[in-house]
Design a protein around this motif. Sequence first.
Motif, PDB file in Angstrom:
ATOM      1  N   ASP A  13     -12.831  61.308 100.016  1.00  0.00           N
ATOM      2  CA  ASP A  13     -12.400  62.142  98.905  1.00  0.00           C
ATOM      3  C   ASP A  13     -13.578  62.440  97.971  1.00  0.00           C
ATOM      4  O   ASP A  13     -14.230  61.518  97.462  1.00  0.00           O
ATOM      5  CB  ASP A  13     -11.274  61.437  98.146  1.00  0.00           C
ATOM      6  N   LYS A  14     -13.852  63.721  97.740  1.00  0.00           N
ATOM      7  CA  LYS A  14     -14.991  64.135  96.903  1.00  0.00           C
ATOM      8  C   LYS A  14     -14.868  63.612  95.472  1.00  0.00           C
ATOM      9  O   LYS A  14     -15.850  63.154  94.888  1.00  0.00           O
ATOM     10  CB  LYS A  14     -15.098  65.660  96.874  1.00  0.00           C
ATOM     11  N   ASP A  15     -13.668  63.698  94.909  1.00  0.00           N
ATOM     12  CA  ASP A  15     -13.472  63.250  93.526  1.00  0.00           C
ATOM     13  C   ASP A  15     -13.748  61.761  93.387  1.00  0.00           C
ATOM     14  O   ASP A  15     -14.372  61.321  92.413  1.00  0.00           O
ATOM     15  CB  ASP A  15     -12.045  63.559  93.058  1.00  0.00           C
ATOM     16  N   ARG A  16     -13.310  60.997  94.346  1.00  0.00           N
ATOM     17  CA  ARG A  16     -13.551  59.555  94.313  1.00  0.00           C
ATOM     18  C   ARG A  16     -15.045  59.252  94.383  1.00  0.00           C
ATOM     19  O   ARG A  16     -15.542  58.379  93.670  1.00  0.00           O
ATOM     20  CB  ARG A  16     -12.818  58.886  95.470  1.00  0.00           C
ATOM     21  N   LEU A  17     -15.763  59.969  95.234  1.00  0.00           N
ATOM     22  CA  LEU A  17     -17.207  59.741  95.362  1.00  0.00           C
ATOM     23  C   LEU A  17     -17.952  60.181  94.109  1.00  0.00           C
ATOM     24  O   LEU A  17     -18.939  59.553  93.713  1.00  0.00           O
ATOM     25  CB  LEU A  17     -17.750  60.473  96.590  1.00  0.00           C
ATOM     26  N   ARG A  18     -17.501  61.259  93.455  1.00  0.00           N
ATOM     27  CA  ARG A  18     -18.152  61.732  92.222  1.00  0.00           C
ATOM     28  C   ARG A  18     -17.997  60.728  91.086  1.00  0.00           C
ATOM     29  O   ARG A  18     -18.908  60.550  90.283  1.00  0.00           O
ATOM     30  CB  ARG A  18     -17.546  63.064  91.786  1.00  0.00           C
ATOM     31  N   GLN A  19     -16.838  60.082  91.014  1.00  0.00           N
ATOM     32  CA  GLN A  19     -16.563  59.157  89.918  1.00  0.00           C
ATOM     33  C   GLN A  19     -17.189  57.788  90.139  1.00  0.00           C
ATOM     34  O   GLN A  19     -17.393  57.035  89.188  1.00  0.00           O
ATOM     35  CB  GLN A  19     -15.059  59.014  89.731  1.00  0.00           C
ATOM     36  N   ALA A  20     -17.510  57.459  91.358  1.00  0.00           N
ATOM     37  CA  ALA A  20     -18.042  56.131  91.683  1.00  0.00           C
ATOM     38  C   ALA A  20     -19.537  56.060  91.393  1.00  0.00           C
ATOM     39  O   ALA A  20     -20.261  57.064  91.448  1.00  0.00           O
ATOM     40  CB  ALA A  20     -17.781  55.806  93.140  1.00  0.00           C
ATOM     41  N   ALA A  21     -19.990  54.853  91.101  1.00  0.00           N
ATOM     42  CA  ALA A  21     -21.421  54.618  90.905  1.00  0.00           C
ATOM     43  C   ALA A  21     -22.122  54.728  92.259  1.00  0.00           C
ATOM     44  O   ALA A  21     -21.496  54.659  93.315  1.00  0.00           O
ATOM     45  CB  ALA A  21     -21.629  53.234  90.292  1.00  0.00           C
ATOM     46  N   PHE A  22     -23.444  54.865  92.219  1.00  0.00           N
ATOM     47  CA  PHE A  22     -24.224  55.053  93.438  1.00  0.00           C
ATOM     48  C   PHE A  22     -24.013  53.912  94.427  1.00  0.00           C
ATOM     49  O   PHE A  22     -23.826  54.141  95.623  1.00  0.00           O
ATOM     50  CB  PHE A  22     -25.705  55.207  93.086  1.00  0.00           C
ATOM     51  N   ASP A  23     -24.031  52.687  93.949  1.00  0.00           N
ATOM     52  CA  ASP A  23     -23.840  51.532  94.844  1.00  0.00           C
ATOM     53  C   ASP A  23     -22.437  51.531  95.445  1.00  0.00           C
ATOM     54  O   ASP A  23     -22.252  51.155  96.602  1.00  0.00           O
ATOM     55  CB  ASP A  23     -24.092  50.224  94.097  1.00  0.00           C
TER      56      ASP A  23
END
Length: 169
Positions: A13-23
């Motif tokens: 999910d793009k939104d989940r990846l955008r909201q998550a920190a890099f690690d």
Amino acid sequence: MLYELLTGTTPFDKDRLRQAAFDEVRRIIREEEPPKPSTRISTLGQASTTLSAQRQSDPRRLSQFFRGDLDWIVMKALEKDRNGRYDTASAFAADVQRHLDDEPVEARPPSALYKFRKFARRNKRTLLTGALLGMVLFVASVAVAGIIGWMAASGQRDRRWSSRPWPRI
């Protein structure tokens, strides 16, 4: 890219990846299994209707189309373990071509039933002709057996009648 071409979205999910920190993004990509394309279509909601309309189909039918070989091919390409993925891009392309030609794909575990279904799809006429020929031979053998049985019974009846003494008139 094949995942996106089939489902119209990325494996995660793009939104989940955008909201998550890099690690966290790295952990998601490294550890979590993406849903199969056939499963992903059913979870897209309104987007699945749009996607299926673009492909002139309905979401359920599209999900059924992806189920099977396409799911296996995509999931092998997305495999976390390098040894489980395709060795080269040409091996990946060859598997996609095998799917298009109704041949068994290498991504799927081989089974006799799977291979027979693929063979049957490619050789419908041959199998139909063989089945019809087999039925004709079966019917002919039953008819011959019936005739032989009738002749044997008739012969016994004739022998019984011929061995009886005939009354004198």
